[in-house]
Scaffold this motif. Structure first.
Motif, PDB file in Angstrom:
ATOM      1  N   SER A  38       7.970   9.701  -5.285  1.00 33.01           N
ATOM      2  CA  SER A  38       6.459  10.253  -5.157  1.00 33.01           C
ATOM      3  C   SER A  38       5.635   9.261  -5.295  1.00 33.01           C
ATOM      4  O   SER A  38       4.551   8.964  -4.038  1.00 33.01           O
ATOM      5  CB  SER A  38       6.291  11.425  -5.997  1.00 33.01           C
ATOM      6  N   LEU A  41       5.722   6.729  -1.872  1.00 31.05           N
ATOM      7  CA  LEU A  41       5.309   7.345  -0.889  1.00 31.05           C
ATOM      8  C   LEU A  41       3.734   7.580  -0.731  1.00 31.05           C
ATOM      9  O   LEU A  41       3.142   7.574   0.414  1.00 31.05           O
ATOM     10  CB  LEU A  41       5.777   8.712  -0.647  1.00 31.05           C
ATOM     11  N   LYS A  52       4.967  14.019   2.480  1.00 31.96           N
ATOM     12  CA  LYS A  52       5.624  13.635   1.159  1.00 31.96           C
ATOM     13  C   LYS A  52       6.735  14.446   0.810  1.00 31.96           C
ATOM     14  O   LYS A  52       7.858  14.102   0.339  1.00 31.96           O
ATOM     15  CB  LYS A  52       4.756  13.132   0.121  1.00 31.96           C
TER      16      LYS A  52
END
Length: 364
Positions: A38, A41, A52
């Motif tokens: 995460s 991204l 995402k």
């Protein structure tokens, strides 16, 4: 590279060429994008929370699995943006599709690619123009591109087929259907001499918003866009505007001032968005296709050469790159191909550069 992950990337909602390039540049390849965390991204420009989550949860994988089975079953050729065989002219467009699906046997990087577009309500005048234009262009071994729609599109594909000239139908839907259905027979014939091309996955229906997207492929795939007949509004003028934005040459046939389906062509000519043409020889002249140069007799000048501004730009690019095809040189210089052809012709005559097979140029 993983075709499965390439298809998955193209399935992501809101992922166009710019974001796809950003992701590929950041992670190196499409497979690593879906392995990313995460925090990684979040660092990619343009990637919001929704996109995402789609990447992290692999929600697009089931669509990719279905599409992979479909293209394998029907022997469809996929082209991802980074593939070496992806159409070079289209790749130079900032909004080029991430993924293309092609069925047929044509070379999407042919030396001369011409799009012919126009109204769906073609008159006999427009159909006759298509017929004589394509007949006269046959000697150049072109690849004809259009949208398989009613009117001028269909007339172009039909005349190309009669003359055994390959033609590509660019679709606004997936390859599991043909729209309009009445053109299925022609579409099947085109598979033997040309093909069908789309950015849309199987199952995609021909929604209204898909047609402008389709038009950018028609414009970006080609060296030249020719508008035969067009009303003041419609897809043909959108394609012409897109071709202009890609710095491609646009041509239009003039018509009577009170003819509804000539208003668009006359408008393009009047506003300098298209060159006025009346026959194929006009295109040949403007594009430099009618000129043959014997480069074997050209020798480099021994005296210093004073280059013009345009010639200097071309010389500097070729000095850095070594040799370039005409479409790549057009993209890097920002010159339309008609202007570029005449400039490099003058440089050939001066012995500054030479042309190689396939319209490739290099400095002497």
């Amino acid at each position: 590279m993983s075709l499965f992950h390439q298809i998955a990337l193209s399935c992501l909602p809101g992922i166009g060429s710019v974001l796809a390039r950003n992701l590929l540049s950041y992670f190196g390849n499409e497979e690593e994008i879906f392995k990313a965390k995460s925090k990684q991204l979040s660092k990619v420009p343009g990637i919001g929370p929704k996109t995402k989550e789609l990447i992290l949860n692999h929600e697009v994988f089931r669509f990719a699995e279905d599409e992979l089975k479909f293209i394998e079953k029907y022997k469809i050729r996929p082209y991802f943006l980074t593939d070496k065989d992806y159409p070079k002219r289209l790749k130079n467009c900032a909004d080029a599709p991430v993924m293309l699906y092609f069925k047929g046997n044509a070379d999407l990087n042919s030396t001369k690619i011409i799009s012919i577009v126009g109204t769906r309500n073609a008159t006999e005048y427009g159909k006759e123009i298509c017929k004589s234009l394509i007949f006269d262009l046959k000697k150049h071994n072109p690849l004809i591109v259009s949208g398989l729609a009613y009117g001028i599109d269909f007339a172009s594909h039909k005349e190309a087929h009669k003359l055994a000239i390959p033609s590509i139908g660019v679709l606004a839907h997936g390859l599991d259907r043909i729209y309009p259905a009445q053109h299925r027979s022609m579409a099947e014939k085109m598979l033997d001499c040309g093909g069908l091309l789309t950015e849309f996955m199987s199952g995609t229906i021909p929604d209204r918003e898909n047609f402008p997207k389709r038009n950018r492929i028609i414009a970006g795939l080609c060296d030249v866009t020719i508008v035969v007949e067009a009303s003041i509004k419609g897809g043909a003028l959108i394609t012409a505007e897109l071709a202009n934005s890609y710095n491609r040459d646009v041509f239009a046939f003039p018509g009577r001032i009170n003819d509804e389906f000539s208003l668009g062509c006359n408008h393009l000519i009047k506003t300098n968005r298209a060159n006025l043409i009346t026959k194929a020889v006009d295109i040949e002249y403007i594009m430099g296709w009618s000129t043959e140069v014997d480069t074997s007799t050209i020798t480099q000048l021994s005296l210093p050469i004073n280059l013009s501004g345009d010639e200097e730009i071309i010389a500097k690019i070729l000095s850095n790159k070594g040799s370039l095809a005409i479409d790549e040189l057009s993209f890097l210089t920002g010159f339309q191909q008609s202007k570029l052809v005449h400039t490099v012709l003058g440089m050939e005559m001066q012995g500054i550069l030479i042309s190689l097979p396939g319209k490739v140029y290099k400095l002497v």
